[in-house]
Design a protein around this motif. Sequence first.
Motif, PDB file in Angstrom:
ATOM      1  N   ILE A   1      69.490  23.885  41.512  1.00 39.45           N
ATOM      2  CA  ILE A   1      70.743  23.950  42.253  1.00 39.45           C
ATOM      3  C   ILE A   1      71.744  23.007  41.593  1.00 39.45           C
ATOM      4  O   ILE A   1      71.377  21.912  41.150  1.00 39.45           O
ATOM      5  CB  ILE A   1      70.538  23.525  43.721  1.00 39.45           C
ATOM      6  CG1 ILE A   1      69.514  24.431  44.418  1.00 39.45           C
ATOM      7  CG2 ILE A   1      71.865  23.525  44.493  1.00 39.45           C
ATOM      8  CD1 ILE A   1      68.939  23.845  45.685  1.00 39.45           C
TER       9      ILE A   1
ATOM     10  N   TRP B   1      71.122  31.938  45.839  1.00 43.99           N
ATOM     11  CA  TRP B   1      70.512  31.499  47.083  1.00 43.99           C
ATOM     12  C   TRP B   1      69.582  32.585  47.622  1.00 43.99           C
ATOM     13  O   TRP B   1      69.905  33.772  47.550  1.00 43.99           O
ATOM     14  CB  TRP B   1      71.569  31.182  48.141  1.00 43.99           C
ATOM     15  CG  TRP B   1      72.535  30.112  47.756  1.00 43.99           C
ATOM     16  CD1 TRP B   1      73.859  30.269  47.477  1.00 43.99           C
ATOM     17  CD2 TRP B   1      72.260  28.715  47.606  1.00 43.99           C
ATOM     18  NE1 TRP B   1      74.435  29.053  47.166  1.00 43.99           N
ATOM     19  CE2 TRP B   1      73.479  28.078  47.237  1.00 43.99           C
ATOM     20  CE3 TRP B   1      71.113  27.940  47.752  1.00 43.99           C
ATOM     21  CZ2 TRP B   1      73.574  26.717  47.011  1.00 43.99           C
ATOM     22  CZ3 TRP B   1      71.218  26.569  47.523  1.00 43.99           C
ATOM     23  CH2 TRP B   1      72.427  25.964  47.164  1.00 43.99           C
TER      24      TRP B   1
ATOM     25  N   VAL C   1      65.364  18.820  53.805  1.00 39.56           N
ATOM     26  CA  VAL C   1      65.248  19.276  52.415  1.00 39.56           C
ATOM     27  C   VAL C   1      63.804  19.656  52.099  1.00 39.56           C
ATOM     28  O   VAL C   1      63.539  20.718  51.519  1.00 39.56           O
ATOM     29  CB  VAL C   1      65.764  18.191  51.452  1.00 39.56           C
ATOM     30  CG1 VAL C   1      65.392  18.525  50.002  1.00 39.56           C
ATOM     31  CG2 VAL C   1      67.271  18.040  51.581  1.00 39.56           C
TER      32      VAL C   1
ATOM     33  N   VAL D   1      61.469  16.246  44.888  1.00 38.15           N
ATOM     34  CA  VAL D   1      62.872  16.656  44.778  1.00 38.15           C
ATOM     35  C   VAL D   1      63.598  15.677  43.858  1.00 38.15           C
ATOM     36  O   VAL D   1      64.117  14.652  44.306  1.00 38.15           O
ATOM     37  CB  VAL D   1      63.559  16.689  46.162  1.00 38.15           C
ATOM     38  CG1 VAL D   1      64.989  17.220  46.025  1.00 38.15           C
ATOM     39  CG2 VAL D   1      62.770  17.532  47.148  1.00 38.15           C
TER      40      VAL D   1
ATOM     41  N   SER E   1      62.525  23.391  51.291  1.00 35.24           N
ATOM     42  CA  SER E   1      61.859  23.619  50.011  1.00 35.24           C
ATOM     43  C   SER E   1      60.523  24.316  50.216  1.00 35.24           C
ATOM     44  O   SER E   1      60.194  25.299  49.523  1.00 35.24           O
ATOM     45  CB  SER E   1      61.659  22.279  49.292  1.00 35.24           C
ATOM     46  OG  SER E   1      60.940  22.452  48.092  1.00 35.24           O
TER      47      SER E   1
ATOM     48  N   MET F   1      70.770  22.288  51.364  1.00 34.64           N
ATOM     49  CA  MET F   1      70.791  21.812  49.984  1.00 34.64           C
ATOM     50  C   MET F   1      72.171  21.319  49.571  1.00 34.64           C
ATOM     51  O   MET F   1      72.298  20.326  48.838  1.00 34.64           O
ATOM     52  CB  MET F   1      70.305  22.905  49.028  1.00 34.64           C
ATOM     53  CG  MET F   1      68.857  23.312  49.260  1.00 34.64           C
ATOM     54  SD  MET F   1      67.721  21.880  49.231  1.00 34.64           S
ATOM     55  CE  MET F   1      66.253  22.614  49.970  1.00 34.64           C
TER      56      MET F   1
ATOM     57  N   TYR G   1      72.638  17.858  51.049  1.00 33.18           N
ATOM     58  CA  TYR G   1      71.872  16.855  50.317  1.00 33.18           C
ATOM     59  C   TYR G   1      72.464  16.609  48.939  1.00 33.18           C
ATOM     60  O   TYR G   1      72.533  15.453  48.483  1.00 33.18           O
ATOM     61  CB  TYR G   1      70.404  17.280  50.187  1.00 33.18           C
ATOM     62  CG  TYR G   1      69.605  16.253  49.410  1.00 33.18           C
ATOM     63  CD1 TYR G   1      69.267  15.038  49.992  1.00 33.18           C
ATOM     64  CD2 TYR G   1      69.269  16.467  48.081  1.00 33.18           C
ATOM     65  CE1 TYR G   1      68.586  14.070  49.278  1.00 33.18           C
ATOM     66  CE2 TYR G   1      68.579  15.502  47.355  1.00 33.18           C
ATOM     67  CZ  TYR G   1      68.242  14.311  47.953  1.00 33.18           C
ATOM     68  OH  TYR G   1      67.582  13.351  47.227  1.00 33.18           O
ATOM     69  N   TYR G   2      72.906  17.653  48.265  1.00 32.67           N
ATOM     70  CA  TYR G   2      73.521  17.503  46.939  1.00 32.67           C
ATOM     71  C   TYR G   2      74.696  16.527  47.018  1.00 32.67           C
ATOM     72  O   TYR G   2      74.825  15.620  46.175  1.00 32.67           O
ATOM     73  CB  TYR G   2      73.987  18.867  46.426  1.00 32.67           C
ATOM     74  CG  TYR G   2      74.556  18.849  45.023  1.00 32.67           C
ATOM     75  CD1 TYR G   2      73.773  19.193  43.930  1.00 32.67           C
ATOM     76  CD2 TYR G   2      75.888  18.504  44.786  1.00 32.67           C
ATOM     77  CE1 TYR G   2      74.293  19.185  42.634  1.00 32.67           C
ATOM     78  CE2 TYR G   2      76.413  18.482  43.513  1.00 32.67           C
ATOM     79  CZ  TYR G   2      75.615  18.827  42.435  1.00 32.67           C
ATOM     80  OH  TYR G   2      76.143  18.805  41.167  1.00 32.67           O
TER      81      TYR G   2
ATOM     82  N   LEU H   1      64.123  21.482  43.116  1.00 33.51           N
ATOM     83  CA  LEU H   1      63.008  21.482  44.052  1.00 33.51           C
ATOM     84  C   LEU H   1      61.746  21.825  43.275  1.00 33.51           C
ATOM     85  O   LEU H   1      61.736  22.777  42.479  1.00 33.51           O
ATOM     86  CB  LEU H   1      63.235  22.519  45.155  1.00 33.51           C
ATOM     87  CG  LEU H   1      64.599  22.501  45.846  1.00 33.51           C
ATOM     88  CD1 LEU H   1      64.692  23.624  46.870  1.00 33.51           C
ATOM     89  CD2 LEU H   1      64.878  21.148  46.486  1.00 33.51           C
TER      90      LEU H   1
END
Length: 323
Positions: free
Chosen positions: A111, A134, A60, A278, A64, A145, A148-149, A187
Amino acid sequence: MPSDTSPAASALPLIDIRGLRSADPAAQRAVADQLRQACLEHGFFYITHHGIDPALIDQVFAASQRFFDLGLDDKLAVDKRLSPCNRGYEPLKAQTLETGAPPDLKESFYIGAEVPADDPRVRAGRFNTGPNQWPATLPDFAPVMNRYYAAALDLGETLVRGLALSLDLPPAHFDAYLDDPSATLRLLHYPPQPANPQPGEKGCGAHTDFGGITLLLQDAAGGLQVWDTRQQCWIDAPPVPGAFVVNIGDLFARWTNDRYVSTLHRVINVSGRERYSVPFFFTGNLQHPVACLPTCLAPGETPKYPVVTVEEHQIACYRRTYG
């Protein structure tokens, strides 16, 4: 606005949350008790053993940095102003979080959950709901992303259930709030603080967060400070390897009749180098009503706030910041 003082040494608690995933009620309660103390005193705390793969966190941060290293034209191709649901790039100095201060010295990328434009929720105009933008030149950006989300959303749900226990409520008390939850992954990139800043100029002005809880990753640069009401000074919240910083937002404070505190915090990047962080803003189900919790009222006490939906609360907060 609190006056600037020399930051005291960080006093934020560090909580191992493994017990929240245990089948042992005593282990769950032990973590919940620590959460309660932290939320009553600071509204900020660190968590360890959160369950998110360190390799994913590294990915991430790397993705970023690659995005913010793009040229301005590439970043503006996914400008947040092109999105009806507040997704995409926000340039440097686009936001002013501290009333009366200069614009914040940060740029960001927003996001959310990927919701198609023809989804009934989007057609109904649900706040912050819709498709992401994106960057076309970074094909690996979206997959990282999105992974991670999903991981941060799961962690947020675990913590909310822990907060239910901390408030002497059943762990499932907030399950309707956790159904189809809204959240925003942001981010952030902070250039070094200028040698001769404008009066009050900083990376991120003093503010409280809008939503339920915030899960923050920060790199090694530091710069996050939290207002300590008891000491009447700013305290540093330096990065702790392997840990998240978590804080209570305005929504959860409202829900608890301000028992749990939503605390002022700011960022001043005096590291002399670029800073990346983040935050993951866990908002919850937009249609869920927020009324004072029964365990947060003493006998004879009345709620400070009227009932609102999560969406109504969020819209009001955004209007205050963006006008």
